[in-house]
Design an enzyme around this catalytic site. Structure first.
Site, PDB file in Angstrom:
ATOM      1  CD  GLU A  99      -4.321  37.072  -8.957  1.00 19.57           C
ATOM      2  OE1 GLU A  99      -5.171  37.356  -9.964  1.00 19.57           O
ATOM      3  OE2 GLU A  99      -3.052  37.588  -9.116  1.00 19.57           O
ATOM      4  CG  HIS A 103      -9.551  38.203 -10.442  1.00 21.23           C
ATOM      5  ND1 HIS A 103      -8.313  38.950 -10.967  1.00 21.23           N
ATOM      6  CD2 HIS A 103     -10.534  39.422 -10.334  1.00 21.23           C
ATOM      7  CE1 HIS A 103      -8.179  40.013 -10.321  1.00 21.23           C
ATOM      8  NE2 HIS A 103      -9.681  40.358 -10.123  1.00 21.23           N
ATOM      9  CE1 TYR A 107     -12.991  35.464 -16.278  1.00 23.09           C
ATOM     10  CE2 TYR A 107     -11.483  34.053 -14.684  1.00 23.09           C
ATOM     11  CZ  TYR A 107     -11.169  35.366 -15.588  1.00 23.09           C
ATOM     12  OH  TYR A 107     -10.442  36.856 -15.615  1.00 23.09           O
TER      13      TYR A 107
HETATM   14 FE   FE2 Z   1      -6.353  37.641 -11.306  1.00 22.85          FE
HETATM   15 FE   FE2 Z   2      -3.530  38.876 -10.656  1.00 20.93          FE
END
Ligand code: FE2
Ligand code: FE2
Length: 346
Positions: A99, A103, A107
């Protein structure tokens, strides 16, 4: 009584599905640096300011959601599992690591390519000051905190601890988690997919598709854990928790709509994005084992076109940077998630 420590034994299945989710999660592992973003700049540099603004704000919403899902959401659900649920914990911990470290970092990589330092700083301030984004996080994170307090009481033998209260809090935290994974992210995914579906900002679109592929597995897994828990409740509690699930959705949806209008009105897409969010809210409910809440609507075909079901990024000739070679990963198919005894043991 002395605490007894147990080891993770992967030779035996802890349940009918966790090892399948383990395989899926690890086979689709990727790193933010796998995708070089420079090629997007040709398009980015000629976009109008309001379009850039909407694009960046969406990624910022996603950043905030992923940050808290990594910092607290997944870890809290993980440590609420039973002391001997080592496989479940490992899968949740792996997802937790994706996460934020993958992720949210991705970004930031997009921001670092598209924007200058001042613009990035302003964007984070926008997120910190955005009332609806903050409210959405407050609602979600409060469910995680409620569970974490009871997990603490359970683990440290606090007198007032009640097992049923713990299980209810665990279910509610899982519902919040599935809403985040399978619904709330999607207003943010919409714009990058809309560009990708038209052959623009392709590198960022690849990243979004990789993230989306992860989140869909996360929503399925936590949803499945929630369903197992729900099955153990009596009918009265089941009815109460079903009402809770719908009311939580409505509460989040209200703030989501306001956030969508704030970001997308400027570029004339609010109407379409709301459809996409309702479509995914129904999918979140499906992951939790409940029926759809919103009537079925057609999603903009451009956005569906932007959903990269072929996972182009995972082959040798994709747009990803010259990183290491990952293990081969397959796209998810519906039949991958029927967990019958024979499949698991066969
Ligand atoms: Fe995520
Ligand atoms: Fe997730």
């Amino acid at each position: 009584m002395k605490e007894k420590f147990t080891g993770a034994n992967w030779n035996e299945n802890e349940d009918l599905y966790t090892q399948t989710f383990y395989e899926q999660n690890l086979s689709q592992f990727w790193r933010p640096e796998d995708i070089s973003l420079q090629a997007d700049l040709n398009v980015w540099n000629i976009l109008p300011k309001d379009v850039k603004d909407a694009y960046a704000k969406n990624l910022q919403v996603l950043t905030f959601l992923d940050t808290y899902q990594g910092d607290i959401g997944m870890p809290v659900v993980s440590r609420s599992m039973g002391n001997d649920d080592h496989q479940k914990k490992s899968v949740l911990n792996f997802m937790a690591a994706m996460e934020n470290a993958v992720h949210a970092k991705s970004y930031s990589n997009i921001f670092m390519t598209y924007l200058n330092n001042d613009e990035i700083r302003d964007l984070f301030i926008w997120g910190e000051e955005n009332q609806h984004l903050q409210e959405i996080l407050r609602i979600i994170v409060s469910k995680y905190q409620d569970l974490d307090k009871l997990t603490y009481e359970r683990n440290y033998g606090i007198k007032k601890y009640k097992d049923i209260d713990f299980k209810v809090a665990q279910f509610k935290a899982m519902v919040a988690s599935v809403y985040l994974e399978s619904c709330l992210f999607y207003s943010g995914f919409y714009y990058p997919l809309w560009f990708y579906g038209q052959g623009k900002l392709m590198q960022a679109g690849e990243i979004i598709n990789l993230i989306l592929r992860d989140e869909s597995v996360h929503g399925l897994y936590v949803g499945r854990l929630a369903q197992d828990l729900y099955e153990g409740f009596n009918d009265e509690l089941k009815a109460k928790l079903k009402t809770f699930t719908i009311e939580l959705l409505e509460e989040l949806y209200e703030h989501k709509i306001a956030l969508i209008e704030e970001i997308y009105d400027e570029v004339g897409l609010s109407h379409d994005v709301k459809i996409f969010v309702r479509y995914n809210a129904n999918k979140a409910l499906m992951n939790l084992g409940f029926e759809a809440h919103f009537p079925y609507e057609e999603v903009n075909p451009v956005v569906l076109n932007g959903l990269n079901t072929e996972t182009k990024t995972m082959d040798n000739f994709s747009m990803k940077g010259n990183g290491y070679q990952k293990m081969k990963s397959e796209s998810l198919k519906d039949e991958d998630f029927f967990f019958e005894e024979e499949k698991i043991n066969g």
